[in-house]
Design a protein around this motif. Sequence first.
Motif, PDB file in Angstrom:
ATOM      1  N   PHE A 164       0.836  -1.198   0.000  1.00 19.79           N
ATOM      2  CA  PHE A 164       0.000   0.000   0.000  1.00 19.79           C
ATOM      3  C   PHE A 164       0.874   1.253   0.000  1.00 19.79           C
ATOM      4  CE2 PHE A 164      -2.004   3.293   2.680  1.00 19.79           C
ATOM      5  CZ  PHE A 164      -3.115   3.573   1.905  1.00 19.79           C
ATOM      6  N   LEU A 165       1.865   1.285   0.904  1.00 19.34           N
ATOM      7  CA  LEU A 165       2.735   2.466   0.986  1.00 19.34           C
ATOM      8  C   LEU A 165       3.468   2.701  -0.334  1.00 19.34           C
ATOM      9  CD1 LEU A 165       4.384   2.263   4.527  1.00 19.34           C
ATOM     10  CD2 LEU A 165       2.436   3.615   3.778  1.00 19.34           C
ATOM     11  N   VAL A 166       3.926   1.612  -0.940  1.00 21.98           N
ATOM     12  CA  VAL A 166       4.734   1.771  -2.157  1.00 21.98           C
ATOM     13  C   VAL A 166       3.861   2.085  -3.371  1.00 21.98           C
ATOM     14  CG1 VAL A 166       6.257   0.589  -3.786  1.00 21.98           C
ATOM     15  CG2 VAL A 166       6.616   0.330  -1.330  1.00 21.98           C
ATOM     16  N   SER A 167       2.776   1.317  -3.562  1.00 19.22           N
ATOM     17  CA  SER A 167       2.059   1.444  -4.829  1.00 19.22           C
ATOM     18  C   SER A 167       0.946   2.476  -4.788  1.00 19.22           C
ATOM     19  CB  SER A 167       1.517   0.084  -5.272  1.00 19.22           C
ATOM     20  OG  SER A 167       0.459  -0.305  -4.435  1.00 19.22           O
ATOM     21  N   ILE A 213       0.361   4.952  -2.098  1.00 20.03           N
ATOM     22  CA  ILE A 213       0.841   6.251  -1.600  1.00 20.03           C
ATOM     23  C   ILE A 213       2.021   6.742  -2.429  1.00 20.03           C
ATOM     24  CG2 ILE A 213       1.636   7.505   0.448  1.00 20.03           C
ATOM     25  CD1 ILE A 213      -1.045   6.389   0.967  1.00 20.03           C
ATOM     26  N   GLY A 214       2.787   5.798  -2.973  1.00 17.31           N
ATOM     27  CA  GLY A 214       3.894   6.195  -3.824  1.00 17.31           C
ATOM     28  C   GLY A 214       5.155   6.593  -3.071  1.00 17.31           C
ATOM     29  N   ILE A 215       5.327   6.047  -1.870  1.00 15.36           N
ATOM     30  CA  ILE A 215       6.558   6.323  -1.115  1.00 15.36           C
ATOM     31  C   ILE A 215       7.678   5.454  -1.694  1.00 15.36           C
ATOM     32  CG2 ILE A 215       7.616   6.248   1.187  1.00 15.36           C
ATOM     33  CD1 ILE A 215       4.854   6.464   2.360  1.00 15.36           C
ATOM     34  N   GLN A 216       8.892   5.991  -1.700  1.00 15.31           N
ATOM     35  CA  GLN A 216      10.014   5.188  -2.189  1.00 15.31           C
ATOM     36  C   GLN A 216      10.130   3.925  -1.339  1.00 15.31           C
ATOM     37  OE1 GLN A 216      13.194   7.900  -1.691  1.00 15.31           O
ATOM     38  NE2 GLN A 216      12.930   8.833  -3.704  1.00 15.31           N
ATOM     39  N   PRO A 217      10.341   2.778  -1.994  1.00 17.28           N
ATOM     40  CA  PRO A 217      10.344   1.504  -1.269  1.00 17.28           C
ATOM     41  C   PRO A 217      11.291   1.480  -0.073  1.00 17.28           C
ATOM     42  CG  PRO A 217      10.374   1.119  -3.617  1.00 17.28           C
ATOM     43  CD  PRO A 217      10.492   2.594  -3.439  1.00 17.28           C
ATOM     44  N   ILE A 218      12.462   2.082  -0.220  1.00 18.42           N
ATOM     45  CA  ILE A 218      13.435   1.996   0.876  1.00 18.42           C
ATOM     46  C   ILE A 218      12.889   2.715   2.115  1.00 18.42           C
ATOM     47  CG2 ILE A 218      14.821   4.045   0.291  1.00 18.42           C
ATOM     48  CD1 ILE A 218      17.295   2.271   0.884  1.00 18.42           C
ATOM     49  N   ILE A 219      12.180   3.805   1.914  1.00 21.09           N
ATOM     50  CA  ILE A 219      11.599   4.542   3.040  1.00 21.09           C
ATOM     51  C   ILE A 219      10.360   3.823   3.557  1.00 21.09           C
ATOM     52  CG2 ILE A 219      10.623   6.757   3.761  1.00 21.09           C
ATOM     53  CD1 ILE A 219      13.545   6.890   2.956  1.00 21.09           C
ATOM     54  N   ALA A 220       9.510   3.394   2.620  1.00 29.40           N
ATOM     55  CA  ALA A 220       8.243   2.762   3.000  1.00 29.40           C
ATOM     56  C   ALA A 220       8.497   1.542   3.880  1.00 29.40           C
ATOM     57  CB  ALA A 220       7.469   2.367   1.750  1.00 29.40           C
ATOM     58  N   THR A 221       9.496   0.729   3.519  1.00 25.95           N
ATOM     59  CA  THR A 221       9.720  -0.491   4.281  1.00 25.95           C
ATOM     60  C   THR A 221      10.579  -0.234   5.509  1.00 25.95           C
ATOM     61  OG1 THR A 221      11.597  -1.061   2.863  1.00 25.95           O
ATOM     62  CG2 THR A 221       9.456  -1.965   2.259  1.00 25.95           C
ATOM     63  N   LEU A 222      11.269   0.912   5.500  1.00 27.19           N
ATOM     64  CA  LEU A 222      12.023   1.308   6.698  1.00 27.19           C
ATOM     65  C   LEU A 222      11.067   1.535   7.874  1.00 27.19           C
ATOM     66  CD1 LEU A 222      14.995   1.996   7.378  1.00 27.19           C
ATOM     67  CD2 LEU A 222      14.443   4.372   6.950  1.00 27.19           C
ATOM     68  N   VAL A 223       9.861   2.015   7.550  1.00 27.77           N
ATOM     69  CA  VAL A 223       8.850   2.251   8.579  1.00 27.77           C
ATOM     70  C   VAL A 223       8.627   0.973   9.369  1.00 27.77           C
ATOM     71  CG1 VAL A 223       6.425   2.770   8.977  1.00 27.77           C
ATOM     72  CG2 VAL A 223       7.707   4.039   7.235  1.00 27.77           C
ATOM     73  N   LEU A 224       8.359  -0.109   8.616  1.00 27.05           N
ATOM     74  CA  LEU A 224       8.053  -1.367   9.278  1.00 27.05           C
ATOM     75  C   LEU A 224       9.323  -2.001   9.857  1.00 27.05           C
ATOM     76  CD1 LEU A 224       5.706  -3.127   9.934  1.00 27.05           C
ATOM     77  CD2 LEU A 224       5.974  -4.300   7.755  1.00 27.05           C
ATOM     78  N   MET A 225      10.453  -1.732   9.244  1.00 27.10           N
ATOM     79  CA  MET A 225      11.713  -2.283   9.762  1.00 27.10           C
ATOM     80  C   MET A 225      11.945  -1.803  11.193  1.00 27.10           C
ATOM     81  SD  MET A 225      15.545  -1.525   8.390  1.00 27.10           S
ATOM     82  CE  MET A 225      16.965  -2.386   9.016  1.00 27.10           C
ATOM     83  N   THR A 226      11.718  -0.516  11.414  1.00 27.77           N
ATOM     84  CA  THR A 226      11.974   0.037  12.745  1.00 27.77           C
ATOM     85  C   THR A 226      10.792  -0.200  13.672  1.00 27.77           C
ATOM     86  OG1 THR A 226      11.305   2.139  11.802  1.00 27.77           O
ATOM     87  CG2 THR A 226      13.640   1.791  12.100  1.00 27.77           C
ATOM     88  N   GLY A 268      -0.452  -1.061 -20.652  1.00 28.74           N
ATOM     89  CA  GLY A 268      -1.587  -1.603 -19.924  1.00 28.74           C
ATOM     90  C   GLY A 268      -1.228  -2.530 -18.778  1.00 28.74           C
ATOM     91  N   VAL A 269       0.035  -2.550 -18.375  1.00 26.70           N
ATOM     92  CA  VAL A 269       0.434  -3.399 -17.258  1.00 26.70           C
ATOM     93  C   VAL A 269      -0.048  -2.746 -15.964  1.00 26.70           C
ATOM     94  CG1 VAL A 269       2.360  -4.432 -16.021  1.00 26.70           C
ATOM     95  CG2 VAL A 269       2.464  -4.189 -18.503  1.00 26.70           C
ATOM     96  N   ARG A 270      -0.689  -3.550 -15.100  1.00 25.11           N
ATOM     97  CA  ARG A 270      -1.199  -3.006 -13.849  1.00 25.11           C
ATOM     98  C   ARG A 270      -0.121  -3.040 -12.781  1.00 25.11           C
ATOM     99  NH1 ARG A 270      -7.311  -4.756 -12.676  1.00 25.11           N
ATOM    100  NH2 ARG A 270      -6.738  -6.444 -14.053  1.00 25.11           N
ATOM    101  N   ALA A 271       0.699  -2.012 -12.736  1.00 19.56           N
ATOM    102  CA  ALA A 271       1.853  -1.997 -11.838  1.00 19.56           C
ATOM    103  C   ALA A 271       1.411  -2.093 -10.384  1.00 19.56           C
ATOM    104  CB  ALA A 271       2.671  -0.735 -12.067  1.00 19.56           C
ATOM    105  N   ARG A 272       0.298  -1.444 -10.060  1.00 18.18           N
ATOM    106  CA  ARG A 272      -0.122  -1.386  -8.666  1.00 18.18           C
ATOM    107  C   ARG A 272      -0.402  -2.781  -8.112  1.00 18.18           C
ATOM    108  NH1 ARG A 272      -4.532   3.008  -6.899  1.00 18.18           N
ATOM    109  NH2 ARG A 272      -2.847   4.317  -7.643  1.00 18.18           N
ATOM    110  N   VAL A 273      -1.133  -3.557  -8.871  1.00 18.69           N
ATOM    111  CA  VAL A 273      -1.454  -4.911  -8.434  1.00 18.69           C
ATOM    112  C   VAL A 273      -0.173  -5.739  -8.293  1.00 18.69           C
ATOM    113  CG1 VAL A 273      -2.671  -7.013  -9.067  1.00 18.69           C
ATOM    114  CG2 VAL A 273      -3.706  -4.786  -9.500  1.00 18.69           C
ATOM    115  N   LEU A 274       0.730  -5.562  -9.255  1.00 16.89           N
ATOM    116  CA  LEU A 274       1.986  -6.315  -9.210  1.00 16.89           C
ATOM    117  C   LEU A 274       2.785  -5.966  -7.961  1.00 16.89           C
ATOM    118  CD1 LEU A 274       3.220  -6.191 -12.898  1.00 16.89           C
ATOM    119  CD2 LEU A 274       2.387  -8.155 -11.630  1.00 16.89           C
ATOM    120  N   LEU A 275       2.839  -4.672  -7.630  1.00 22.03           N
ATOM    121  CA  LEU A 275       3.609  -4.265  -6.458  1.00 22.03           C
ATOM    122  C   LEU A 275       2.989  -4.848  -5.191  1.00 22.03           C
ATOM    123  CD1 LEU A 275       4.520  -0.563  -7.305  1.00 22.03           C
ATOM    124  CD2 LEU A 275       5.983  -2.568  -7.341  1.00 22.03           C
ATOM    125  N   PHE A 276       1.661  -4.773  -5.101  1.00 21.35           N
ATOM    126  CA  PHE A 276       0.996  -5.404  -3.962  1.00 21.35           C
ATOM    127  C   PHE A 276       1.408  -6.861  -3.871  1.00 21.35           C
ATOM    128  CE2 PHE A 276      -2.202  -2.037  -3.219  1.00 21.35           C
ATOM    129  CZ  PHE A 276      -2.252  -2.115  -1.838  1.00 21.35           C
TER     130      PHE A 276
END
Lengths: 531, 350
Positions: free
Chosen positions: B125-128, B130-143, B217-225
């Motif tokens: 959700f955060l990445v696809s 909200i569009g947060i950069q993956p390294i930051i988005a997953t840093l949230v959960l890392m900490t 037509g590739v659904r990037a959002r679904v793929l990222l999820f």
Amino acid sequence: MTDTREVREHFPADGATPVVEMTGISILFPGVKALDDVSFRLFPGEVHSLMGENGAGKSTLIKALTGVYPIDSGTIVVDGQPVSFTGPAAAQAAGISTVYQEVNLLPNLSVAENILLGREPRRFGGIDGRAMRRRAAELLEGLNLDIDPGSLLGSHSLAIQQLVAIARAINVDSKVLILDEPTSSLDADEVAELFRVIRSLRDSGVAILFVSHFLDQIYEITNRLTVLRNGRLVGEYLTTELLRIDLVQKMIGKELTTLDEIGERAHADAVTADRPADYARAEGLGRKGAIEPFDLVIGEGEVIGLAGLLGSGRTELARILGGIDRADSGQLDIAGARTRLRSPRQAISRRIAYSSENRRSEGIIDDLTVRENIVLALQADRGWFRPIPKKRREELAQSYIQTLNIRPANPDALVRNLSGGNQQKVLLARWLAIAPRLLILDEPTRGIDIGAKAEIQKLVYTLAENGMSVVFISAELEEVLRLSHRVVVLRDRRLVADLENDGLTVDALLALIADGSVDDEAPLAPLGESS
Amino acid sequence: MNPTLLRAVSSRLFWPIVMLVILVAINVVAFPDFLSITVTDGHLFGSVIDILRNGAPTFIIAIGMTLVIATRGIDLSVGAVAAISGAVACSILLGSPDPGAVGTVIVAVAAALVTSLVLGLWNGFLVSVIGIQPIIATLVLMTAGRGVAMLITEGQILTVDSAPFKSLGSGFLLGMPVAVVIGAAIFVVAALLTRRTALGMLIESVGINPEASRQAGVRARVLLFAVYTFCALSAGIAGLILTANQTAADSNNTGLFIELDAILAVVIGGTSLAGGRYSLAGTLVGALVIQTLVTTVYTVGIPPIVTMVFKAAVVTAVCLLQSPATSAAVGRLRYRISARTSRVKEAAAS
């Protein structure tokens, strides 16, 4: 309206020395001659425009002047001294500053810091903040710009940021100021503000190289024009002595027809056939800042040519039809049903394909194979869990490689290793694989060799004969006229004409593209047409 | 060198495999029985089996990480997700009257996996969306994740006594350690899921050129999820194995720094952090290199103080060998050799 006297006054008298004189410049890129024996001069106190379509060599010439690209032959003389800049920094040290289309500044620093970045006044080994703000304030005042030097750059509008970039450029005592499409994101008032600054700089003796796609602006601000086409010099002209229509003609050029076999058939169709059934009907469709609301009807099996200069709105119109950008006004009926295209995906599921003019950045997936690139859109439409069977993928790839004559004929080759023309064919194959009802081709023949060009033109013709609707964009008017049943002309982000291709001539089109009238005066219409 | 060998040298997997062979050779020299495998009670034992078992959690996470990295992303939260997964399972086992019952263990494992799934959806959700950069988005959960795990365990190290649960970490199935069987299963599932369907191609397409993929037509959002959820799920499974192995949920230390080893395994395996083309087989080799390296440190008797330095040296060597500079040098060599062979052939012909 302008007064031509003013322009004359500023044109360098005979015997004046140019501040920049480039002679016989050639630059070779792998496989192409980006610049071929181009000469260019710039006098102090003039505003000079480089004109040309995509690939004409404008930006290459600017980059040669500013030391970004090394030149393969020719000489550059600045202020009477032969130079060979090793990079933009060296060019700047010699008094040549560039302001790019995209503001290359730091929004999270103050205006003063941005203006003096890298040249901060020093005191006791640190930066002298007060001196810096004072110097910045002087420069801003020189531009008649009333903003606080201590405010954050990001808090100002794009136009102000653009002017700050100019302040930064003139801080270094520029003799030459290069403005590369500075107005593309500005509104009319902002453009007027920018022009006021340009005029005052010009009057103080700075030579200004101004690049813009907006003809009105060119005729309002410039004294002289240098026209390039396909990397060659077409000529240097006084703005007041060159009619718009002639300018456009010189930019676009007239290429000799090599495809007579298609010849007049398209015209004949347009005359004899009854009006085909509507496939798409747009009413008041538009998008703020991209294209003014337009009406357009596309019949089944009809080829609509879009003619207009770069930046005229031809691509913007096509992107809306293709679902790439959303329309924010108007309505669209596809095959009789009211449709809102919110994404390319929705367009594709309705069998509408848009093939981007930016082949590399928006078209091909360069690290995937030819086969994967061809099946991509079809596969995306089917969904990931319904893979196209291996045999079918192979058939698709093989049949398009053959039909479109893709070289190398190897479905496993990475697309990045193909030539531009072959990449374009792979992209076309991707769209044809979804069996489109409406195919929108944005400059499909740009930058590819004449053989591939002919193949693509023939293909468009055949597809339309088989009932596919095609929207065809090309900077080459002959090509547009040869293929289209109807031609739609765009200018300054507006649809200005929608014509049956029945006895239409290149000259007539040129006139429409230039300004719709063929009179001698170069009128200075207000710039507010694009709201 | 002959042309076949040269082609092999330019393969992405060449240097990682060479490194693996060298590490194994070092071990064999230091410990001649290194490669021997014995069968006791129908179970396989031996150093190689140990490497496979101990490397399984990193490998499992690295599979998920490979897909995330292929989309140009990265998931730093896998260690924390592993800890949360272990904490959920242990707290359910401890809270039940009969931790040893198979049914309880199934419930505990299912709950842990569902939790991981939700965490993966959060990252996706955060990445696809909200569009947060993956390294930051997953840093949230890392900490934050380890804090969540602490909340679940109420700050305790939860020690469980449950034979079925323990077997996840140290049991055997069909003669192989359960962890290895799970790792193999996930590898096969991931490979089938991405290569037998169109998922792999679409993931690569988005990783190589997101805008061109959108226009196709590739659904990037679904793929990222999908990839972030899969990655979190594999982290949850790894967390269960680690926890079961220790028979305790330790919020602070379960899966600590495992994200780094997983990323390393992916990179050693030849998948670029810039996204695009990925190789699950490469990730397998990468994970094996890392685990063999750790084992080598012990068998060769390298003092624990310099372990990290040793590891760093090996990783640096692999990265250097895979670098563009090296492949350019190999390319030049190839060219020179083929030029020479053709000259020799011409000479022979004339």
